[in-house]
Scaffold this motif. Sequence first.
Motif, short mmCIF file in Angstrom:
data_model
loop_
_atom_site.label_atom_id
_atom_site.label_comp_id
_atom_site.label_asym_id
_atom_site.label_seq_id
_atom_site.Cartn_x
_atom_site.Cartn_y
_atom_site.Cartn_z
N MET A 1 1.17 3.67 -2.10
CA MET A 1 0.60 4.89 -2.45
C MET A 1 -0.20 5.64 -1.24
SD MET A 1 1.00 5.70 -5.62
CE MET A 1 -0.48 6.86 -5.75
N LEU A 2 -0.23 5.22 -0.16
CA LEU A 2 -0.75 5.47 1.19
C LEU A 2 0.16 6.94 1.31
CD1 LEU A 2 -2.51 5.33 3.62
CD2 LEU A 2 -0.75 4.27 4.91
N LEU B 1 -6.47 -1.42 1.86
CA LEU B 1 -5.85 -2.46 1.29
C LEU B 1 -4.88 -2.99 2.29
CD1 LEU B 1 -4.55 -3.94 -1.11
CD2 LEU B 1 -3.06 -2.21 -1.28
N MET B 2 -4.43 -2.24 3.25
CA MET B 2 -3.62 -2.85 4.30
C MET B 2 -4.34 -3.73 5.28
SD MET B 2 -1.12 0.55 5.07
CE MET B 2 0.12 -0.30 5.98
N THR C 1 -0.45 20.43 0.67
CA THR C 1 -1.55 21.19 0.70
C THR C 1 -1.71 21.93 1.75
OG1 THR C 1 -2.75 19.35 -0.08
CG2 THR C 1 -3.55 21.57 -0.90
N LEU C 2 -1.62 21.37 2.91
CA LEU C 2 -1.79 21.95 4.40
C LEU C 2 -0.54 22.90 4.86
CD1 LEU C 2 -3.43 19.48 6.81
CD2 LEU C 2 -4.40 21.34 5.78
N ALA D 1 1.76 8.58 -0.88
CA ALA D 1 1.62 9.80 -1.57
C ALA D 1 0.45 10.20 -1.46
CB ALA D 1 1.29 9.11 -3.33
N GLY D 2 -0.55 9.87 -0.77
CA GLY D 2 -1.71 10.27 -0.40
C GLY D 2 -1.69 11.23 0.91
N GLN E 1 -5.76 3.08 0.15
CA GLN E 1 -4.61 2.25 0.61
C GLN E 1 -4.48 1.70 2.16
OE1 GLN E 1 -1.63 1.58 -1.63
NE2 GLN E 1 -3.30 2.29 -2.89
N ALA F 1 0.85 -1.19 -0.10
CA ALA F 1 -0.09 0.05 0.02
C ALA F 1 0.88 1.33 -0.17
CB ALA F 1 -0.89 0.00 1.20
N TYR G 1 -6.20 8.53 -1.92
CA TYR G 1 -5.29 7.44 -1.80
C TYR G 1 -5.19 6.89 -0.23
CZ TYR G 1 -3.77 7.80 -6.61
OH TYR G 1 -3.68 7.74 -7.71
N ILE G 2 -5.26 7.76 0.91
CA ILE G 2 -5.14 7.15 2.16
C ILE G 2 -6.26 6.25 2.62
CG2 ILE G 2 -5.23 7.92 4.48
CD1 ILE G 2 -3.82 10.66 3.63
N ALA H 1 -6.32 17.97 -2.13
CA ALA H 1 -6.44 17.35 -0.72
C ALA H 1 -7.20 16.13 -0.88
CB ALA H 1 -6.80 18.50 0.31
N ILE I 1 -7.80 14.14 -3.39
CA ILE I 1 -7.11 13.13 -4.22
C ILE I 1 -6.14 12.52 -3.07
CG2 ILE I 1 -5.36 12.56 -5.68
CD1 ILE I 1 -6.26 14.84 -7.48
N GLY I 2 -5.38 13.28 -2.12
CA GLY I 2 -4.62 12.67 -1.32
C GLY I 2 -5.42 12.04 -0.29
N LEU I 3 -6.61 12.25 0.27
CA LEU I 3 -7.70 11.77 1.09
C LEU I 3 -8.07 10.21 0.38
CD1 LEU I 3 -9.01 11.92 3.79
CD2 LEU I 3 -11.01 12.84 2.47
N LEU J 1 0.23 14.42 -0.33
CA LEU J 1 -0.43 15.47 -0.93
C LEU J 1 -1.21 16.21 0.06
CD1 LEU J 1 -2.16 13.41 -4.05
CD2 LEU J 1 -0.67 15.36 -4.29
N ILE J 2 -1.70 15.49 1.05
CA ILE J 2 -2.53 16.36 2.14
C ILE J 2 -1.54 17.16 2.77
CG2 ILE J 2 -3.95 16.12 4.18
CD1 ILE J 2 -5.33 14.22 3.05
N VAL K 1 -8.56 19.05 7.48
CA VAL K 1 -7.92 19.27 6.37
C VAL K 1 -8.63 20.39 5.72
CG1 VAL K 1 -7.18 18.49 4.07
CG2 VAL K 1 -6.99 16.89 6.16
#
Lengths: 313, 308
Positions: free
Chosen positions: A283-284, B117-118, A294-295, A286-287, B114, A281, B110-111, B104, B106-108, A290-291, B90
């Motif tokens: 890509m976690l 998935l874990m 932005t913050l 990457a997510g 994923q 996982a 993926y989080i 943001a 999009i980040g959420l 990104l956040i 956020v």
Amino acid sequence: MSRGAKAVLLHAALLAGLLALNWVLPDYHRGNLARVMVLAVYAMGYNLLFGYTGLLSLGHALFFAAGMYGLALPMHHLGLGLVPAFGAALLAGAACGLAVGLLALRTTGVAFMIVTLMFAQAGYLAILIAGAWTRGDEGFTIPAAARQVLGLDLTEPGVRYLAAWALFAAVLAILFRLVRHPAGRVLVAIRENEERARLLGYDTHAMKLLATVLSATVAAAGGAAHAALFGYAGASFAAVQYSILPLLWVLLGGAGTLVGPFVGTLFMFYLIDWAADVTPAYMLLAGLALILLTLFLPQGIMGLVRGRLRWLP
Amino acid sequence: MQFGPHLVLALIEGAVLSAVLALMASGLSLVFGVMRVVNVAHGEFFMLGAVTAWFVAAGTGGGPAIAFAAALVVAPLAVGTLAALADGLVLKRIAYDPERTIVATIGLLYILQQATLMTFGPAARPVEPPFNRRIALPWIGQTDEGWGLIWPWGLSVTTYKLFVIAAAVVVLVLLRRGLGRTRAGLLMRATQIDRETALAFGIPVGRVYALTFGLGAGLAALAGVLVVPLQQAHYLMGGDALLLSFITVIIGGLGSLGGTLAAAVLIGMSEGIISVFFSPTLAKIAATLLVAFVLVFRPQGLSGGPPR
């Protein structure tokens, strides 16, 4: 020393350092860094549109894939040589950029993001549908015998590294010229305040279209080089993830800075490389990145540096 | 089977899809309408609803009916709370800037994906429906004594599918009445019409935003729970769901829930029919291009008000 001379010197030093690393690094990292430089070319293309012109596209994977398949398909099916195939790839990227630009630039802001995302998704699905030629998700390899240019063997690690470096250096030099050129200044003016740029008499729509086509062409050069140097073309490079990644790299490195895309790509590449060993996982990260960006760090790493060194382009 | 019964089957599939889509798209539309932001993570809330339903079903004894009833309550609440938290942690901090919010979320996306998935793993897992009787449907055709009712093999609907449609209708009616008749709905509508003035009149806009974001996510999660007995829970199921809700919201135009509902029926029905008779990939290409062209040539579809 003048600001211009300092900037030239700094970028020349970066390129010289990267060139020297070819004789220092072990093979594994040399391969990685070659890939980072190619992906950084993609990110620099993205940055021209996002960082300098202020247009946030969520569909650059279309242009990356246009370059990748623009090179790989004619080589695979028509037996075209590497150099003309690279030209075909650039043309494919520019054509896609023109088509998307003509349509998507009629919108702004959030609508522009979604329109570009949808076009890229349609392109990805089209690659899957044309499975007879593209072999879809599985993709196809370009045989080592075809990956020769001017008597140089691109499968050899040293040559591959130098080829990646040459492309990276060329694109960096071109963009360096462009952003200091009056045309580049107009792009920044559009980013800062499009209304005002228009009132000053600039044809902002034409400039944005030009920026989109150039950005798509540079992204396609990255895609074509990726296929040529690593010998593989697959549909996963056209998927949404490859539209998000350059955004992430550029945000991390610093949007609207010249070396930012490279810094961001390098950092994220090694971070994800490390995370992929730990968990599927990955890509976690990457997510999260990104956040957090932005913050807390919307200007990115090089944006932070430029806060101190005002002369950095 | 003849063409007629085949078409009826496609229409039933389409009606179920319309019901699920109407729930999801209402959530997305509500969030865009009130908060003026596009939530790219909306599909993941749908997926979380389905996955939570699986965890609840696996964790509760007492048969599929009780487990499913529990999931119907727990999943939307849990996902809605999570979304309200994400809003406070956020979105609030980036002041709901439209472009930064997309990055943001999009980040959420993926989080959430994923992290699932874990914990949940890459496998698709089913949840048993609480009830699932087959009801055979009649068709008019040639019998031994001339025209009459026949019962073609395979032409049937399950009670669970009918339940999904009924549940969606009930929830949407409640949502409409809630927005129109309750104080919370009034505050939401006031915030939607003019955020500044609402703030000046002492409406706690921050809390209204958190509530709206949570409600939108809760609707998606509810759709996820309803869908999971029909199609298994999987960590990547949010992508297609997001695309379809996008299409619905954009075609329907924003602001009115009515437009979204009409579009959900239109899209759900055509998707049901198209996927029975044509290649699903081709249908998806047509759908993505449709969204793009609607946005290009009818930008008021998404922007709603004047561009900011």
